[in-house]
Design an enzyme around this catalytic site. Structure first.
Site, PDB file in Angstrom:
ATOM      1  N   CYS A 329      37.517  47.371  42.008  1.00 48.28           N
ATOM      2  CA  CYS A 329      37.460  47.773  43.420  1.00 48.28           C
ATOM      3  C   CYS A 329      36.281  48.689  43.779  1.00 48.28           C
ATOM      4  O   CYS A 329      35.612  48.424  44.776  1.00 48.28           O
ATOM      5  CB  CYS A 329      38.757  48.416  43.886  1.00 48.28           C
ATOM      6  SG  CYS A 329      40.126  48.313  42.774  1.00 48.28           S
ATOM      7  N   ARG A 358      41.513  47.830  29.761  1.00 50.21           N
ATOM      8  CA  ARG A 358      42.551  48.831  29.971  1.00 50.21           C
ATOM      9  C   ARG A 358      43.227  49.126  28.641  1.00 50.21           C
ATOM     10  O   ARG A 358      43.510  48.210  27.877  1.00 50.21           O
ATOM     11  CB  ARG A 358      43.592  48.327  30.968  1.00 50.21           C
ATOM     12  CG  ARG A 358      42.977  48.061  32.328  1.00 50.21           C
ATOM     13  CD  ARG A 358      44.013  47.546  33.304  1.00 50.21           C
ATOM     14  NE  ARG A 358      43.384  47.225  34.580  1.00 50.21           N
ATOM     15  CZ  ARG A 358      44.006  46.682  35.601  1.00 50.21           C
ATOM     16  NH1 ARG A 358      45.297  46.391  35.504  1.00 50.21           N
ATOM     17  NH2 ARG A 358      43.381  46.415  36.723  1.00 50.21           N
ATOM     18  N   GLN A 376      40.013  39.551  35.707  1.00 43.46           N
ATOM     19  CA  GLN A 376      40.866  39.414  36.895  1.00 43.46           C
ATOM     20  C   GLN A 376      40.224  38.448  37.875  1.00 43.46           C
ATOM     21  O   GLN A 376      39.005  38.461  38.044  1.00 43.46           O
ATOM     22  CB  GLN A 376      40.975  40.757  37.609  1.00 43.46           C
ATOM     23  CG  GLN A 376      41.818  41.778  36.906  1.00 43.46           C
ATOM     24  CD  GLN A 376      41.924  43.025  37.760  1.00 43.46           C
ATOM     25  OE1 GLN A 376      40.914  43.630  38.099  1.00 43.46           O
ATOM     26  NE2 GLN A 376      43.135  43.401  38.108  1.00 43.46           N
ATOM     27  N   ASP A 378      39.808  38.665  41.053  1.00 44.29           N
ATOM     28  CA  ASP A 378      39.979  39.778  41.972  1.00 44.29           C
ATOM     29  C   ASP A 378      39.298  39.496  43.302  1.00 44.29           C
ATOM     30  O   ASP A 378      38.279  38.816  43.340  1.00 44.29           O
ATOM     31  CB  ASP A 378      39.314  40.997  41.327  1.00 44.29           C
ATOM     32  CG  ASP A 378      39.972  42.295  41.744  1.00 44.29           C
ATOM     33  OD1 ASP A 378      40.904  42.243  42.569  1.00 44.29           O
ATOM     34  OD2 ASP A 378      39.542  43.347  41.248  1.00 44.29           O
ATOM     35  N   HIS A 380      38.669  41.543  47.361  1.00 46.97           N
ATOM     36  CA  HIS A 380      38.958  42.630  48.289  1.00 46.97           C
ATOM     37  C   HIS A 380      38.561  42.211  49.685  1.00 46.97           C
ATOM     38  O   HIS A 380      37.445  41.754  49.890  1.00 46.97           O
ATOM     39  CB  HIS A 380      38.220  43.898  47.853  1.00 46.97           C
ATOM     40  CG  HIS A 380      38.677  44.371  46.513  1.00 46.97           C
ATOM     41  ND1 HIS A 380      38.027  44.043  45.363  1.00 46.97           N
ATOM     42  CD2 HIS A 380      39.760  45.100  46.152  1.00 46.97           C
ATOM     43  CE1 HIS A 380      38.681  44.568  44.328  1.00 46.97           C
ATOM     44  NE2 HIS A 380      39.741  45.201  44.776  1.00 46.97           N
ATOM     45  N   LYS A 460      52.974  45.934  49.490  1.00 45.92           N
ATOM     46  CA  LYS A 460      52.427  44.754  48.806  1.00 45.92           C
ATOM     47  C   LYS A 460      53.414  43.594  48.805  1.00 45.92           C
ATOM     48  O   LYS A 460      54.612  43.773  49.011  1.00 45.92           O
ATOM     49  CB  LYS A 460      52.048  45.104  47.370  1.00 45.92           C
ATOM     50  CG  LYS A 460      53.243  45.523  46.522  1.00 45.92           C
ATOM     51  CD  LYS A 460      52.905  45.565  45.038  1.00 45.92           C
ATOM     52  CE  LYS A 460      54.103  45.994  44.217  1.00 45.92           C
ATOM     53  NZ  LYS A 460      53.912  45.888  42.788  1.00 45.92           N
ATOM     54  N   HIS A 506      43.714  44.246  48.450  1.00 44.97           N
ATOM     55  CA  HIS A 506      43.412  43.775  47.093  1.00 44.97           C
ATOM     56  C   HIS A 506      44.278  42.555  46.876  1.00 44.97           C
ATOM     57  O   HIS A 506      45.440  42.592  47.225  1.00 44.97           O
ATOM     58  CB  HIS A 506      43.847  44.768  46.015  1.00 44.97           C
ATOM     59  CG  HIS A 506      43.367  46.160  46.182  1.00 44.97           C
ATOM     60  ND1 HIS A 506      42.446  46.705  45.336  1.00 44.97           N
ATOM     61  CD2 HIS A 506      43.687  47.135  47.056  1.00 44.97           C
ATOM     62  CE1 HIS A 506      42.229  47.963  45.682  1.00 44.97           C
ATOM     63  NE2 HIS A 506      42.963  48.249  46.720  1.00 44.97           N
TER      64      HIS A 506
END
Length: 635
Positions: A329, A358, A376, A378, A380, A460, A506
């Site tokens: 992000c 991670r 990911q 991912d 945004h 979410k 996200h």
RNA sequence: GCCGGGAUAGCACAGUGGUAGUGCAGCUGAUUCGUAAUCAGCAGGUCGAGGGUUCAAAUCCCUUUCCCGGCUCCA
């Protein structure tokens, strides 16, 4: 006597009639259920009035009661065999039961069969389960005398003045119940595995020894369940990953880090290509961002405060601390902030297949499903708050389309709302949560609300897919974020010529490519649909006479963009077919003298079915159609 | 991280103090065969890594890495 009526298989009978117990026995009733849904023992003091229904093992409640009673029988057997063991709790679970014991020497697999045998004896004895109640104080005395410290601890935490106990063949346990009428009500059970488990699940507490087992209404049901467990083993992505040469891990490289082999990499590439194409079509802009960044970035984003346990130790580069990224992000925000943004530009949608690292505790790592380095899918979305609903609608459509393409037709949707600790204004939370809710309703999606389960920075939507064995996996998540835009001073210039704060959404559709790949392997049992198969067609010859023709055929298919493998060796055709089948290649082309003469093609599908094609072009059309439709045509 | 189990040939496994084995895969040769395994021969191992005990260690002890089953569906 109070007037209680009992409903046995639809027939309403007065409770004070003598034959009620007999009739309950006849239908194998395990318990009784009141109109309000309370469940009681048949023999117990039911209290209350009204109509009661017989609960049998065919209902979910009945099965749960049976499993819970089986766990008591197991505890009884364990106490008989290992008198020093202390009992703790033994609930039923979704597909079985467990019981935790405090015992000095952990159980071995041999112990399990000894315990099973002892249980069988207890079941044969047909001991009735007898419910007793007593005051808390008396119960504490009783369990103290029995040296059952955990039970004493449990009773002390109970608020009511009175507690209930169950006794069966001399074994007394504190239990809320209900239980089956007698031990003989348990017909089919099996102990499955042992494991360590913390008392009350808290790692600060003592490690107990847990035994897992399961029970079913009939031995056929139990057998079916064991077969399902075997099927799950057969589909295990770690096993198939090795057999199909998809990926591996290596001690030398480290825990939780994945090597994608050529076959796995080809599948990943195909998924990625699909993903990128669809994102471009959906109006996303693709990004690439670095793997490390100055730690200040992560301080600003709040990750250092909220996410420290999952981040790696920073590395020193020329005197500055750099951190390997756990999230994408902040980089996407940096791209957004690289220019002044007008309200006319919004929504801005950035997408990246971003690889993050991670820290996961060593004990939780699991194949591809839980790793330390992963990519990911991912994205945004920067938008105004009034755009949330329509953006969420788009994302929902997009997500479900992608999931469907991979053969996930069934899913459960969850909406998580504001938790106790949160950032942002109540107004914004309200608006955003309602926007999510409206989007779900407009899509006609059934969903469950998880109150207070949202992330601290916003509400979410989570989507959990069901695979071909009906197992649930969470992949997709769509999260509204009020936090990061503020922390990073993200802004857009509005029509009033002032800077306003955008909302960030996200979202990940597949979640992590590694994990999604693992789920796909198990979902397809390794037999990938044609469009994903690393090798799509194998060309097999009957004898060496056809080698040239087979090479030509393979060449035509390869030039057409198909992934082709040839087997021109001197083995028999049966052997070559077996090799092709083991690799789960969707189509094998068999070439013998017949085919060479007629220039026609005989194609054997992975499932053994045969198809003939007059020439190679008709085969190409056929394969192209199946690839383009991304169909999961056959297994 | 914690409890338990494990690591032996590319893979699946046997081997409990005294010369490292089996099956499959691999290689070589024979065979040229029509829908899930043709036959024979050969080769392949610092027994996860490091240390210790012993005349002698895959085997016993310690350390370490990695893998596997689990770690509140709450009496």
């Amino acid at each position: 006597m109070e007037s209680i009526v009992i409903n046995i298989e639809g027939e309403v009978v007065d409770a004070d009639k003598d034959d009620v117990l007999k009739r309950l026995k006849k239908v194998n009733a395990l318990a009784l259920k009141s109109a309000e849904g309370h469940i009681f023992d048949i023999s117990g003091d039911v209290g209350g009035t009204g109509e009661l229904t017989a609960v049998t093992i065919d209902s979910p409640e009945g099965l749960a009661i049976c499993r819970h009673s089986t766990s008591h029988i197991m505890a009884h057997a364990v106490k008989d065999l290992y008198p020093s063991a202390k009992v703790t709790i033994g609930p039923s679970t979704e597909d079985g039961f467990y019981y935790d014991f405090d015992i000095d020497t952990p159980f071995t697999p041999d112990d399990l069969s000894a315990i099973e045998k002892a249980m069988q004896k207890i079941i044969k004895r047909n001991n009735p389960f007898v419910r007793k109640t007593m005051s808390k104080a008396d119960a504490i005395e009783l369990f103290k005398a029995m040296d059952e410290d955990y039970k004493v601890e449990i009773i002390e935490a109970i608020e009511a003045d009175e507690v209930s106990l169950y006794e069966e063949g001399g074994f007394v346990d504190l239990c809320r119940g209900p239980h089956v009428p007698s031990t003989a009500s348990v017909r089919a059970f099996k102990l499955l595995k042992t494991a360590g488990a913390y008392w009350r699940g808290d790692e600060k507490n003592k490690m107990l020894q847990r035994i897992y087992g399961t029970a079913f209404a009939t031995s056929e049901d139990l057998k079916r369940h064991i077969e399902l467990l075997e099927e799950i083993k057969r589909r295990d992505h770690r096993r198939l990953g090795r057999e199909l040469d998809l990926f591996s891990m290596s001690d030398d490289i480290g825990a939780g880090l994945i090597l994608w082999h050529p076959n796995g990499a080809m599948i990943r590439k195909t998924i990625e290509d699909f993903w990128r194409e669809e994102h471009i079509k959906a109006g996303y802009k693709l990004l690439y961002t670095p793997h490390i960044a100055r730690i200040d970035l992560w301080k600003k984003s709040g990750h250092v405060d909220f996410y420290k346990d999952n981040m790696y130790t920073p590395m020193d580069i020329d005197g500055a601390d750099y951190e390997i990224k756990p999230m994408n992000c902040p980089f996407h925000i940096a791209v957004y902030k690289s220019a002044l943004r007008s309200y006319r530009e919004l929504p801005i949608k950035y997408a990246e297949l971003g690889t993050v690292y991670r820290y996961e505790r060593s004990g939780v790592l699991h194949g591809l499903l839980r790793v330390r380095g992963f990519t990911q899918d991912d994205a945004h979305i920067f938008c105004r708050i009034d755009q949330i609903e329509s953006e969420i609608l788009d994302v929902l459509d997009f997500t479900l389309y992608v999931l469907r393409t991979f053969g996930f037709e069934k899913y459960d949707v969850y909406l998580s709302t504001r938790p106790e600790k949160y950032v942002g204004t109540l107004d914004n939370w309200e608006i955003a949560t309602e926007a999510l809710r409206k989007a779900l309703e407009k899509k006609g999606l059934k969903y469950e609300t998880d109150p207070g389960e949202g992330v601290f920075y916003g509400p979410k939507i989570d989507i959990k897919v069901k695979d071909s064995l009906n197992r649930q996996w969470q992949c997709s998540t769509i999260q509204v974020d009020f936090n990061l835009p503020e922390r990073f001073d993200v802004a857009y210039r509005a029509s009033d010529d002032k800077d306003h704060l955008p909302i960030m959404i996200h979202r990940a559709l597949m979640g992590s490519l590694e994990r999604f790949f693992g789920i796909l392997i198990e979902h397809y049992a390794g037999a990938f649909p044609l469009w994903l198969s690393p090798v799509q067609v194998s060309v097999l010859t009957i004898s060496e006479r056809q080698a040239e023709f087979a090479k030509e055929t393979a060449g035509v298919l390869m030039k057409a963009g198909l992934r082709v493998e040839t087997d021109l060796g001197d083995e028999k055709i049966g052997y070559k077919i077996r090799q092709s089948s083991i690799k789960k290649i969707p189509y094998a082309i068999l070439i013998g003298d017949k085919e060479m003469e007629s220039q026609s093609l005989t194609v054997r599908k992975r499932n053994g079915e045969n198809i003939s094609f007059a020439d190679i072009n008709s085969l190409l059309d056929f394969l192209r159609e199946e690839i383009e439709s991304r169909r999961y045509g056959h297994k």
